[in-house]
Design a protein around this motif. Structure first.
Motif, short mmCIF file in Angstrom:
data_model
loop_
_atom_site.label_atom_id
_atom_site.label_comp_id
_atom_site.label_asym_id
_atom_site.label_seq_id
_atom_site.Cartn_x
_atom_site.Cartn_y
_atom_site.Cartn_z
N TYR A 157 0.82 -1.22 0.00
CA TYR A 157 0.00 0.00 0.00
C TYR A 157 0.85 1.27 0.00
O TYR A 157 0.38 2.31 -0.45
N GLY A 158 2.09 1.17 0.47
CA GLY A 158 2.98 2.31 0.35
C GLY A 158 3.27 2.65 -1.09
O GLY A 158 3.51 3.81 -1.45
N VAL A 159 3.23 1.64 -1.95
CA VAL A 159 3.41 1.86 -3.39
C VAL A 159 2.08 2.22 -4.05
O VAL A 159 1.99 3.19 -4.81
N ILE A 160 1.03 1.46 -3.75
CA ILE A 160 -0.25 1.60 -4.48
C ILE A 160 -0.86 2.98 -4.30
O ILE A 160 -1.31 3.60 -5.28
N PHE A 161 -0.91 3.49 -3.08
CA PHE A 161 -1.58 4.76 -2.84
C PHE A 161 -0.93 5.92 -3.60
O PHE A 161 -1.58 6.91 -3.92
N TYR A 162 0.36 5.80 -3.87
CA TYR A 162 1.08 6.90 -4.51
C TYR A 162 1.56 6.55 -5.92
O TYR A 162 2.27 7.34 -6.54
N LEU A 163 1.15 5.40 -6.43
CA LEU A 163 1.63 4.97 -7.75
C LEU A 163 1.25 5.93 -8.87
O LEU A 163 2.10 6.26 -9.71
N PRO A 164 -0.01 6.40 -8.94
CA PRO A 164 -0.32 7.35 -10.02
C PRO A 164 0.56 8.60 -9.99
O PRO A 164 1.04 9.06 -11.04
N GLN A 165 0.81 9.13 -8.78
CA GLN A 165 1.67 10.31 -8.69
C GLN A 165 3.12 9.98 -9.06
O GLN A 165 3.81 10.80 -9.68
N GLN A 166 3.59 8.79 -8.68
CA GLN A 166 4.96 8.40 -9.01
C GLN A 166 5.13 8.25 -10.52
O GLN A 166 6.13 8.70 -11.09
N VAL A 167 4.15 7.62 -11.17
CA VAL A 167 4.21 7.47 -12.63
C VAL A 167 4.11 8.83 -13.31
O VAL A 167 4.83 9.11 -14.28
N ALA A 168 3.25 9.68 -12.81
CA ALA A 168 3.12 11.03 -13.38
C ALA A 168 4.45 11.79 -13.28
O ALA A 168 4.85 12.50 -14.22
N ALA A 169 5.14 11.64 -12.15
CA ALA A 169 6.44 12.31 -11.98
C ALA A 169 7.47 11.75 -12.95
O ALA A 169 8.28 12.49 -13.52
N LEU A 170 7.45 10.42 -13.15
CA LEU A 170 8.38 9.81 -14.11
C LEU A 170 8.13 10.31 -15.52
O LEU A 170 9.07 10.52 -16.30
N LEU A 171 6.84 10.50 -15.86
CA LEU A 171 6.48 10.93 -17.21
C LEU A 171 6.50 12.44 -17.37
O LEU A 171 6.44 12.95 -18.50
N GLY A 172 6.57 13.16 -16.26
CA GLY A 172 6.56 14.61 -16.32
C GLY A 172 5.21 15.18 -16.74
O GLY A 172 5.15 16.15 -17.49
N THR A 173 4.12 14.59 -16.26
CA THR A 173 2.79 15.05 -16.63
C THR A 173 1.87 14.98 -15.42
O THR A 173 2.29 14.60 -14.33
N LYS A 174 0.58 15.31 -15.60
CA LYS A 174 -0.39 15.23 -14.52
C LYS A 174 -1.14 13.90 -14.58
O LYS A 174 -1.12 13.20 -15.59
N VAL A 175 -1.83 13.57 -13.47
CA VAL A 175 -2.61 12.34 -13.42
C VAL A 175 -3.86 12.50 -14.27
O VAL A 175 -4.63 13.45 -14.10
#
Length: 455
Positions: free
Chosen positions: A262-280
């Protein structure tokens, strides 16, 4: 019924049960996982509209698991008493309604209250399904059945991620925010499937009209053999199960796994967005599905191999170590490609390890002790979902680094692998039911079927 005919009937009944039960249980789990994790997709829009701080959001995301943990054991004992058919209907209908009400969480107190009530409503769902599957599948096919059920977690993100992203993009339709549409539609879907569950599920093989009489008898006999074997090695009362040293150790292991998950799941969309440099949004929703596709493949392959060779313990240790490494590397990845590969390793590891984990308590728990013991393990483990967002946020703020928060989550996964290596014994005998490995069972069943056709 001869021994070979019984094996053939058991193999046929197991295949039918897989086809009849698992797709529906999978749908239920997809909706359950989506309704508890979609808060990650709503985070930024929800905070923007309501003014929730990061710490308030983290507490609200985690308080779900307090309600969930408090009512796990009573709920699972009620399922044992009243049967899965009616109790699963009750769980899904109530949690769907509460999830839909999240659309009106405009203040922190309302947000906290609804997240807590969502946990109360959903309490007993997951351990209830684990217990339910132990009433349908012999030990030698149980990891495979649990593995298919666990497809629900990655599928919730493969399909639910894009769905949540697209619903967020409905912002402004009929005067409502996108996050409100997401909660309402996904919550009401859960309630609808809950009503369907009442008419679709059967409590035990003996009640299944879609099995032949010989198949019902053979499957009941096989599950009964496993139950007697488990009873000989485990506690005989609910209190005994709740205080059993092995159960408590498994609860600690599961707690560590859930901290990582859950430490990964709750913040996964934000982490992926940061990797891609875009918004959720829809793009992030689709990219977020990629690690879960890898998890589906791992969860399909590994439990089957573990059932065939009886290597559940070794695979669980290796997968959790892989998960820990993936979580840590995702926080220091130099580019989006490596970060996504690391997240794929993390998701594959902690999803595929869990159906293997749940074969450990069912080796020596059966009946009401199984209902109570499995619920206690899941109850304590679910507190990891409460601890994870707060722990990650605190560490990130203390070290001013997202990598530090991810390192703590990875350490939890490594600790779980170590405890399994130390505390979980290899099975004393081949499975199922003091009988045979899965491969031997299938070979005997195929031979029996061929013999029956020749005669």
């Amino acid at each position: 019924m001869t021994e070979t005919t019984r094996f053939a009937a058991q193999a046929s009944a197991t295949r039918k049960a897989m086809r009849h039960l698992l797709p529906f249980l999978l749908l239920m789990y997809v909706l359950a996982f989506l309704d508890r994790a979609n808060i990650g997709f709503a985070q930024h829009a929800l905070q923007h509209d309501t003014g929730l701080s990061d710490s308030a959001f983290a507490f609200g995301a985690g308080v779900f698991f307090i309600g969930y943990a408090l009512f796990e054991v009573p709920s699972n004992l009620a399922l044992h008493r009243f049967g899965a058919r009616g109790w699963m209907c009750r769980i899904m209908v109530t949690w769907g309604v509460v999830s839909a009400c999240m659309a009106f969480a405009h203040t922190a107190p309302v947000f906290y209250t609804l997240r807590f009530l969502l946990g109360v409503a959903e309490a007993g769902f997951f351990p209830g399904i684990v217990y339910y599957l132990s009433q349908w599948f012999p030990q030698g096919a149980r990891a495979r059945a649990l593995g298919l059920f666990y497809f629900g977690a990655p599928l919730a993100f493969i399909f639910g991620g894009p769905l949540s992203g697209m619903l967020l993009d409905l912002h402004g339709a009929f005067g409502m925010a996108g996050w409100q549409w997401m909660f309402i539609i996904e919550g009401l879907l859960a309630s609808a499937v809950g009503v369907w569950a009442f008419w679709y599920l059967d409590n035990r093989p003996a009640n299944a009209r879609w099995l032949d009489a010989d198949e019902r008898d053979a499957l009941e006999s096989a599950v009964g053999d496993d139950a007697r074997s488990a009873s000989a090695h485990g506690p005989h009362s609910v209190i005994g199960a709740l205080t059993d040293r092995r159960v408590l150790m498994l609860a600690v292991i599961y707690l560590l796994i859930q901290v990582s998950v859950y430490g990964v799941i709750f913040y996964l969309p934000q982490q992926v967005a940061a990797l891609l440099g875009t918004k959720v949004g829809a793009e992030v929703g689709f990219v977020t599905a990629l690690p879960w596709l890898c998890a589906v493949v791992a969860t399909w392959l590994v439990p089957r191999r573990a059932d065939r060779h009886g290597t559940h313990r070794g695979w669980a240790i290796g997968l959790l170590a892989l998960s820990g490494a993936g979580v840590v590397v995702s926080g220091v990845a130099p580019d989006a490609g490596i970060g996504l590969i690391a997240l794929a390793c993390a998701a594959s590891g902690f999803i595929a390890a869990q159906p293997l984990f749940w074969t450990f308590p069912t080796r020596y728990l059966t009946g009401a002790p199984a209902a109570g013991g499995i619920a206690l393990i899941n109850s304590i483990g679910s507190l990891g979902g409460f601890l994870a967002p707060t722990l990650r946020t605190s560490v990130e703020h203390a070290f001013a680094s997202t990598a530090a928060g991810l390192a703590v989550l990875g350490a939890a996964s490594f600790a779980a692998a170590l405890l399994i290596a130390v505390a979980v014994r290899r099975p004393h005998a081949r499975q199922p039911g003091d009988g045979m490995t899965h491969a031997t069972f299938i070979a005997d069943a195929q031979a029996a079927s061929a013999s029956t056709r020749r005669s």
